[in-house]
Design an enzyme around this catalytic site. Structure first.
Site, mmCIF file in Angstrom:
data_model
loop_
_atom_site.group_PDB
_atom_site.id
_atom_site.type_symbol
_atom_site.label_atom_id
_atom_site.label_comp_id
_atom_site.label_asym_id
_atom_site.label_seq_id
_atom_site.Cartn_x
_atom_site.Cartn_y
_atom_site.Cartn_z
ATOM 1 N N ALA A 189 17.099 1.865 -1.804
ATOM 2 C CA ALA A 189 16.401 2.673 -0.817
ATOM 3 C C ALA A 189 15.562 1.732 0.037
ATOM 4 O O ALA A 189 15.350 0.568 -0.306
ATOM 5 C CB ALA A 189 15.530 3.731 -1.480
ATOM 6 N N MET A 190 15.047 2.246 1.160
ATOM 7 C CA MET A 190 14.203 1.446 2.053
ATOM 8 C C MET A 190 13.086 2.317 2.594
ATOM 9 O O MET A 190 13.316 3.433 3.066
ATOM 10 C CB MET A 190 15.050 0.881 3.204
ATOM 11 C CG MET A 190 14.241 0.071 4.195
ATOM 12 S SD MET A 190 13.411 -1.339 3.399
ATOM 13 C CE MET A 190 12.013 -1.546 4.488
ATOM 14 N N GLU A 191 11.855 1.777 2.537
ATOM 15 C CA GLU A 191 10.645 2.563 2.766
ATOM 16 C C GLU A 191 10.260 2.741 4.222
ATOM 17 O O GLU A 191 9.082 2.949 4.544
ATOM 18 C CB GLU A 191 9.472 1.902 2.034
ATOM 19 C CG GLU A 191 9.074 0.512 2.546
ATOM 20 C CD GLU A 191 9.725 -0.645 1.822
ATOM 21 O OE1 GLU A 191 9.204 -1.774 1.878
ATOM 22 O OE2 GLU A 191 10.770 -0.417 1.181
ATOM 23 N N ASN A 192 11.204 2.682 5.169
ATOM 24 C CA ASN A 192 10.876 2.825 6.583
ATOM 25 C C ASN A 192 9.827 3.920 6.775
ATOM 26 O O ASN A 192 9.974 5.031 6.255
ATOM 27 C CB ASN A 192 12.125 3.186 7.385
ATOM 28 C CG ASN A 192 13.318 2.350 7.004
ATOM 29 O OD1 ASN A 192 13.309 1.143 7.130
ATOM 30 N ND2 ASN A 192 14.365 3.002 6.519
ATOM 31 N N HIS A 246 8.736 5.352 -5.778
ATOM 32 C CA HIS A 246 8.586 3.959 -5.340
ATOM 33 C C HIS A 246 8.452 3.885 -3.823
ATOM 34 O O HIS A 246 7.533 3.229 -3.298
ATOM 35 C CB HIS A 246 9.800 3.155 -5.812
ATOM 36 C CG HIS A 246 9.767 1.696 -5.456
ATOM 37 N ND1 HIS A 246 9.397 0.724 -6.350
ATOM 38 C CD2 HIS A 246 10.062 1.043 -4.295
ATOM 39 C CE1 HIS A 246 9.466 -0.467 -5.766
ATOM 40 N NE2 HIS A 246 9.871 -0.290 -4.516
ATOM 41 N N GLU A 247 9.357 4.548 -3.112
ATOM 42 C CA GLU A 247 9.348 4.457 -1.651
ATOM 43 C C GLU A 247 8.133 5.151 -1.050
ATOM 44 O O GLU A 247 7.588 4.692 -0.038
ATOM 45 C CB GLU A 247 10.643 5.040 -1.073
ATOM 46 C CG GLU A 247 11.923 4.435 -1.610
ATOM 47 C CD GLU A 247 11.948 2.911 -1.548
ATOM 48 O OE1 GLU A 247 11.350 2.333 -0.610
ATOM 49 O OE2 GLU A 247 12.547 2.292 -2.442
ATOM 50 N N HIS A 265 5.139 2.964 -1.175
ATOM 51 C CA HIS A 265 5.187 1.957 -0.111
ATOM 52 C C HIS A 265 4.541 2.445 1.181
ATOM 53 O O HIS A 265 4.122 1.617 2.011
ATOM 54 C CB HIS A 265 6.639 1.591 0.204
ATOM 55 C CG HIS A 265 7.170 0.443 -0.588
ATOM 56 N ND1 HIS A 265 6.507 -0.753 -0.712
ATOM 57 C CD2 HIS A 265 8.344 0.295 -1.268
ATOM 58 C CE1 HIS A 265 7.239 -1.591 -1.439
ATOM 59 N NE2 HIS A 265 8.352 -0.980 -1.791
#
EC number: 3.4.11.-
Length: 991
Positions: A370-373, A405-406, A409
């Site tokens: 995943a990515m926290e954009n 988690h994301e 962030h």
């Protein structure tokens, strides 16, 4: 659609678009053309239509639009250096340690980014325009920013001074546009008479073209099927250094700016970015200006996805989940827990979420988990989607932890960002710690604080016990080096030392210190010393007794690799203990003598006795030769356990009598020792034995208490240690005796938990059953094998019946049946994999297919991983290779495969995942020949191992450790320990 357009419209659209772009007339470029009752913007018509002129297919290429840029065509290739003309360019060694940071002569203030991703087959491309407001920090005649795989229209580049009525346009030199492909720089040089003045503001603007590749980085394309029809979407992944592949930018985390984004799309698609839309037209979606943020957090999506709006109660923000329309029913769990976790973190950090909306989207092709954009978090489907009927408890656990988690962030990483990638662990370590807090809030039944110990602390110790480990805080230069530190050290060890810090500061002080840190650095950047300073100040306010400052303590944990083993030697006659520390290593080599680091730490020690009295003390990093003496409230017949609930990041070794008393307590009443400490005892003892610091007889005798154990966490720790022994002994004559020994440990657990899941049972009991069944089948339990094979046969006879096999056992059932079966069993799993609409079920089946004992089937799977038409997604290619390598037979096939198919694999698999492949292949290497071949592989490919050098060395270190272990244990130590006691054996005989 485009092929049926009238030719006159095609030619007119193409001419209009090219003219508008070259003339810098963006309004003209945004005109809508009315074709057959539908409106199209000029450049969305012209470019895709270009390949249909005259009835011939002509691929669009950037040099057709910008012929002046043809000398730089290589910059837009999939590889930034492939085929480029470098004779007039400075040469750079991409593996060197030289500084590749941008100069600070100008800093970005605001970006206006306009992108149109063209999603037409055979013409996937990106048309873009960017305007960047800049502030000049020192006089200069050039602007240096990042650009990779992009071609800029030279005629479009403009630099305009702000602050004057008309704005002065500075002249770009005739040869002033230069690409440095090795450094990924775009250099714009002005005429000698024009220079940027210190303190003045300017606007840099340009048009550009890029390729919408399938490389899972930058702005890329993903494909999937919906109702049998292939669909395409555009999606972004910018971290760590790939925003420069979407648009020219200052792509470093401490060069924050605000962003205004405009995305072009087709009428039936949806466009998403970090912020909500400001207004919507037919084909252009204009998004509100963002808060100040780093380029790696920018996100763009253009897709035919469905939206699910979550219930947020009284929150001031909206929360949406996006997914493929056919996966809409799998979004419910995420929509339930997402807003709750975000609300929890608002309270935990005492800072409201600063954006008006939070979007989360499940991407069919996504390299990361995943990515926290900020405001638009992107996920693999397995990390966001959950099907109540087809997904397991482990899948639910995965979705819960990744979402937590994301969302963590959004504060720790997005609101306050590390200054440079050296402090990546500040982002990832803290989010990896906080995810357990958020997950515990919504799923307390999974006992996240207990699971942290096995999933994070004990897990990362195996890597950090190698000489080729690295400190948490690592100086990095080139992007390839940045990719290397996205590993278990930054995540798992980072989380573990944060947990240790919270424990010795106390929760109240820790939380308030974090809030102070976030508020003082919000919308900016920070280094680890800023965090230590905030926590030290709060500790003084709260009068927390510390031996020294937080920085002095924590620097010993972040600036040194490894961790200590604390040896506890009891003085039984005077109720005291002697304590000493040294670095824990699985094996010491000659390299140790070359390392001048003093491996001593500030160690926060806690201890408890069988009276449950808890005390604490510190081992200082300066205590070298002498041992630290400590008085304890325990007499000679009472055990002592150090590192209460394993809050500290270190191992404990005791004298033989204390180990014996702990073992006797476990056999008589194990519940008098906490579940976490029971897990610690299992993990410490087995790893100390592996390293030669404790005899295996003691370690395996301690494990005999497991016949009374019903808690998941201690079992998980013990089975992880036993798995290493099993993998080492699997090719020796003593393996049969080992399996028999393990059956005496596992069978009682298998009989206790049973094969069938109970309605409403504890979630960790479900996970424990999964472990028990997996191990029982692997060590030859006949009942287990019979039930799994029969269940799979029933499923093969009735493929659509989802009630035959529990989702929690589907992977084990399929694995065992495929291992014991033939081609038919494997083909059935492949067909179900292809037919499934649930990503988590697909993952389970893909993993199970690698359990086959047929070499040709494993070879077929490896070939499929690189074949884009095989049905295995590019994001899963590395997964397949790793899983086949984990098969005892498949590791050799895989090693041969990566040596033979090196070039093809490197095109498909990123450095991050190639590192994991190397580790998986070599994890069980334990012979001289295997070690020699691994070293030879490293030497032959040394120049091509960019980004995987450290992982390769770690694999070699593991192989050396394994070889040493075999020399010591396989013929003498272990066989004499595999004694199965008769029924009249007393527990006291174990010690």
């Amino acid at each position: 659609m485009y092929k049926s357009m009238p030719l006159c419209w095609v030619l007119a659209s193409l001419a209009a678009c090219v003219f508008a772009m070259e003339a810098q007339d963006l309004e003209a470029a945004e005109q809508f053309y009315h074709i057959q009752g539908v409106y199209y913007p000029a450049w969305s018509v012209a470019v895709p239509a270009a390949y249909a002129v005259g009835g011939q297919l002509v691929s669009f290429s950037p040099d057709r639009l910008y012929p002046e840029a043809t000398t730089n065509k290589a910059a837009v290739s999939a590889s930034s250096s492939s085929g480029s003309d470098k004779k007039d360019q400075p040469q750079h060694d991409t593996t060197s340690k030289k500084n590749v940071r941008l100069p600070r002569t100008v800093l970005p203030i605001h970006y206006d980014v306009r992108l149109f991703p063209v999603l037409e087959k055979d013409n996937f491309s990106i048309l873009g325009q960017v305007s960047i407001d800049l502030q000049c920090q020192m006089e200069t005649d050039r602007i240096v920013l990042h650009s990779a795989d992009i071609v800029v229209d030279p005629k479009s580049v403009k630099v305009i001074e702000q602050g004057k009525p008309a704005g002065k346009t500075l002249t770009v030199a005739s040869d002033g546009i230069h690409y440095d492909t090795d450094m990924e720089f775009l250099i714009i040089r002005l005429e000698d008479k024009d220079k940027l003045a210190k303190g003045a503001n300017y606007t840099l603007s340009m048009n550009f073209v890029g390729n919408l590749t399938d490389q899972l980085r930058g702005l890329y394309r993903s494909t999937y099927k919906e109702d049998g029809v292939e669909m395409s979407m555009a999606v972004s992944q910018m971290e760590p250094t790939d925003a420069r592949r979407a648009f020219p930018c200052f792509d470093e985390p401490n060069m924050k700016a605000t962003f205004t984004v405009t995305l072009g799309r087709h009428r039936d698609m949806t466009a998403l970015s970090n912020m909500p839309e400001g207004m919507e037209e037919f084909y252009w979606d204009h998004f509100a200006p963002s808060v100040p943020m780093s380029t790696y957090l920018i996100a763009f999506i253009v897709a035919n996805f469905t939206q699910v709006e979550a219930d947020v109660g009284n929150a001031t923000w909206k929360f949406n989940i996006y997914a493929r329309p056919s996966a809409r029913n799998q979004t419910q769990y995420a929509s339930e827990i997402g807003p709750k976790i975000q609300t929890f973190f608002e309270d935990y950090f005492q800072i409201p979420f600063p954006l008006p909306k939070q979007d989360m989207i499940a991407i069919p092709d996504f390299a990361a988990g995943a990515m926290e954009n900020w405001g638009l978090i992107t996920y693999r489907e397995t990390a966001l989607l959950y099907d109540e009927k087809k997904s397991s408890v482990a899948n639910k656990e995965r979705v819960c932890e990744v979402i937590a988690h994301e969302l963590a962030h959004q504060w720790f990483g997005n609101l306050v960002t590390m200054d440079w990638w050296t402090d990546l662990w500040l982002n990832e370590g803290f989010a990896s710690y906080a995810e357990y807090l958020g997950a515990q809030h919504v799923e307390p039944g999974l006992k996240w604080p207990q699971q942290f110990v096995t999933r994070e602390l004990q897990n990362v110790m195996s890597l950090d016990a190698l000489e080729s480990s690295h400190p948490i805080s690592v100086v990095v230069h080139h992007p390839n080096e940045i990719h290397e530190i996205f590993d278990r050290i930054s995540y798992g060890k980072g989380a573990t030392i944060i947990r240790m810090l919270a424990a010795f500061l106390g929760e109240k002080t820790f939380r308030q210190g974090l809030t102070n840190y976030l508020k003082s650095h919000q919308y900016g950047n920070a280094v680890q010393d800023d965090l230590w300073d905030a926590l030290t100040k709060q500790a003084k306010v709260d009068k927390v007794p510390l031996p020294t400052g937080v920085k002095e303590i924590m620097d010993t944990w972040t600036l040194k690799m490894g961790f200590p083993v604390v040896t506890v030697t009891r003085e039984y006659q005077n109720n005291s203990v002697l304590l000493s520390q040294e670095r824990f290593l699985m094996q010491r080599s000659n390299a140790s003598s070359q390392d001048k680091t003093v491996y001593l730490w500030w160690v926060p020690l806690t201890y408890t006795t069988d009276f449950q009295k808890v005390g604490s003390t510190w081992l200082a990093d300066g205590q070298t030769s002498k041992k630290h003496e400590l008085s304890i409230p325990a007499d000679k017949n009472q055990w002592v356990i150090f590192n209460v609930d394993q809050t500290g990041y270190y191992r404990i070794n005791y004298d033989s009598k204390n180990w014996q008393m702990i073992g006797q307590q476990l056999m008589t009443n194990h519940l008098s020792i906490s579940a976490i400490n029971r897990a610690q005892i299992m993990d410490d003892s087995l790893n100390l034995a592996e390293a030669g610091l404790l005899d295996y007889e003691t370690a395996l005798n301690l494990a005999r208490y497991l016949e009374h154990e019903t808690d998941y966490v201690p079992w998980n720790a013990a089975l992880t240690g036993m798995n290493y022994i099993s993998s080492m002994m699997s090719r020796t004559s003593g393996y049969g005796l080992l399996k028999k020994h393990f059956r005496t440990i596992i069978t009682p657990l298998y009989n206790l938990v049973g094969f069938d899941q109970k309605v409403g049972e504890d979630l960790l009991l479900t996970k424990l059953r999964t472990k028990a069944v997996s191990w029982a089948c692997s060590i030859g339990n006949k009942d287990c094998i019979s039930r799994t094979v029969n269940s799979y046969a029933q499923w093969m006879a009735d493929p659509e019946n989802i009630d035959i096999i529990s989702p929690n056992l589907k992977g084990i059932v399929a694995c065992t049946a495929i291992e014991k079966g033939d081609e038919a069993e494997w083909e059935f799993a492949l067909n179900r994999y292809m037919a499934s609409n649930v990503a988590s079920e697909r993952d389970v089946l893909l993993t199970s297919m690698s359990c086959s004992e047929k070499p040709w089937i494993l070879a077929k799977m490896l070939e499929m991983s690189l074949n884009p038409t095989s049905g295995i997604r590019k994001q899963d290619a590395a997964r397949v290779i790793i899983q086949v390598a984990s098969n005892s037979l498949g590791r050799y096939i895989t090693f041969n495969f990566i040596r033979e198919k090196w070039t093809e694999i490197r095109k498909v698999v990123s450095n991050k995942f190639f590192s994991r492949i190397i580790k998986a292949v070599a994890s069980s290497f334990n012979t001289e020949l295997e070690l020699k071949e691994l070293i030879q592989f490293r030497e032959e490919r040394s120049e091509e191992l960019i980004g995987a050098e450290r992982a390769t060395q770690q694999a070699i270190d593991r192989a050396k450790n394994n070889l040493n272990w075999m020399d010591v244990n396989k013929d003498t130590t272990l066989p004499t320990t595999f004694h199965t006691p008769s029924n009249d054996d007393e527990s006291s005989h174990y010690y």
